[in-house]
Design a protein around this motif. Structure first.
Motif, short mmCIF file in Angstrom:
data_model
loop_
_atom_site.label_atom_id
_atom_site.label_comp_id
_atom_site.label_asym_id
_atom_site.label_seq_id
_atom_site.Cartn_x
_atom_site.Cartn_y
_atom_site.Cartn_z
N SER A 11 9.55 39.28 53.48
CA SER A 11 10.00 40.94 54.07
C SER A 11 9.19 42.02 53.38
N ILE A 12 8.42 41.82 52.86
CA ILE A 12 7.62 42.79 52.00
C ILE A 12 5.93 42.64 52.06
N THR A 13 5.32 43.63 52.49
CA THR A 13 3.99 43.56 52.46
C THR A 13 3.48 44.58 51.68
N VAL A 14 2.05 44.70 51.85
CA VAL A 14 1.19 45.91 51.27
C VAL A 14 0.19 46.16 52.43
N GLY A 47 -1.23 42.56 53.57
CA GLY A 47 -0.87 41.25 53.78
C GLY A 47 0.35 41.00 52.68
N TRP A 48 0.77 39.77 52.66
CA TRP A 48 2.04 39.21 51.97
C TRP A 48 1.73 39.44 50.31
N ILE A 49 3.07 39.68 49.63
CA ILE A 49 3.14 39.79 48.20
C ILE A 49 3.42 38.50 47.80
N GLY A 50 2.87 37.77 46.67
CA GLY A 50 3.38 36.65 45.93
C GLY A 50 4.50 36.92 45.23
N VAL A 51 5.54 35.96 45.36
CA VAL A 51 6.73 35.91 44.69
C VAL A 51 6.59 36.27 43.15
N SER A 84 11.80 49.16 63.71
CA SER A 84 10.95 48.19 64.86
C SER A 84 9.44 48.13 64.31
N ARG A 85 9.00 48.36 63.01
CA ARG A 85 7.58 48.60 62.83
C ARG A 85 6.96 47.26 63.11
N PHE A 86 7.39 46.04 62.79
CA PHE A 86 6.94 45.03 63.05
C PHE A 86 7.96 43.90 63.95
N PRO A 87 7.20 43.42 64.73
CA PRO A 87 7.75 42.66 65.93
C PRO A 87 8.45 41.35 65.55
N ILE A 91 10.38 43.84 58.26
CA ILE A 91 9.42 43.72 57.08
C ILE A 91 9.11 45.26 56.78
N ILE A 92 9.36 45.50 55.24
CA ILE A 92 9.00 46.75 54.58
C ILE A 92 7.61 46.61 53.96
N THR A 93 6.76 47.75 54.39
CA THR A 93 5.48 47.78 53.51
C THR A 93 5.28 48.80 52.70
#
Length: 231
Positions: A11-14, A47-51, A84-87, A91-93
């Protein structure tokens, strides 16, 4: 969830707005998405952030994997969390920004990108998701810094002309600066040093070359000294 064999936060990206200055133009690094959703659409590298990954480390890894640009210092700009930023998913970036010299890097697309380009800032079209909003926020931050704090050491070659220094500020700010006022301001700050060297292989009268006084430059940066650039 797992992505490319590592556990990532779902649910979080950069997303990264990387600016470069080339041929007197301000440019931004864009990638063409090679995955759904919105495959084939231009985007900021992200992309996605590693845990088990620090967010700053994730931004560096993702940028290098997607574009080939690595080993740079990036600053957080802001977070973006419109519902609504991601379909089909919340997701928060976290937006990151950096300044680099394009000629220092060889671009190569990654697994999730089919193309990588330096795009002139005024020619950026519609990007994926809310990436135009992220780019605008990053550009606004860059313009604020250009007016009130030192920039240039990351974007210009070691030796440059005063016209190149002014062109850099004009490209970032999107305005025409008064030549005399600009040079007076730069000389007052004592962050540039005149060299006993001039341009070569130019069709016009060669201009004198300058370099940054790095000690004075970083002293001002570290002291958070502010000035007002007259436009």
């Amino acid at each position: 969830m797992k992505y490319k064999g590592i556990e990532v936060l779902d649910s979080i990206t950069v997303d990264c707005a990387i600016f470069g200055f080339e041929n007197n133009e301000l440019k931004v690094l864009l990638v063409r998405r090679n995955i759904e959703p919105q495959k084939g659409i231009w985007a900021l590298p992200g992309g996605w952030i590693g845990v088990e990954e620090d967010v700053d480390d994730a931004a560096k890894r993702i940028l290098e994997e997607a574009t080939g640009v690595g080993g740079i210092f990036m600053k957080q700009v802001s977070s973006f969390g419109r519902v609504s930023r991601f379909p089909d998913k919340r997701i928060i970036t976290i937006g990151y920004s950096a300044l680099v010299q394009p000629q220092d890097y060889s671009l190569r697309p990654g697994q999730d990108t089919s193309d990588v380009v330096w795009q002139q800032i005024n020619e950026v079209g519609q990007l994926t998701f809310d990436h135009n909003e992220i780019l605008e926020a990053s550009l606004k931050s860059l313009r604020t810094n250009a007016r009130h704090a030192l920039i240039g050491i990351e974007l210009l070659p070691e030796k440059f002309t005063l016209s190149q220094l002014q062109a850099l500020h004009e490209a970032i700010l999107g305005v025409t600066l008064n030549k005399r006022n600009f040079r007076t301001k730069m000389n007052k700050l004592k962050v540039i040093k005149a060299l006993n060297e001039w341009q070569t292989e130019v069709s016009h009268r060669p201009a004198q070359l300058y370099t940054f006084d790095k000690e004075q430059y970083y002293k001002i940066v570290n002291e958070d000294y502010e000035y007002e650039l007259i436009v």
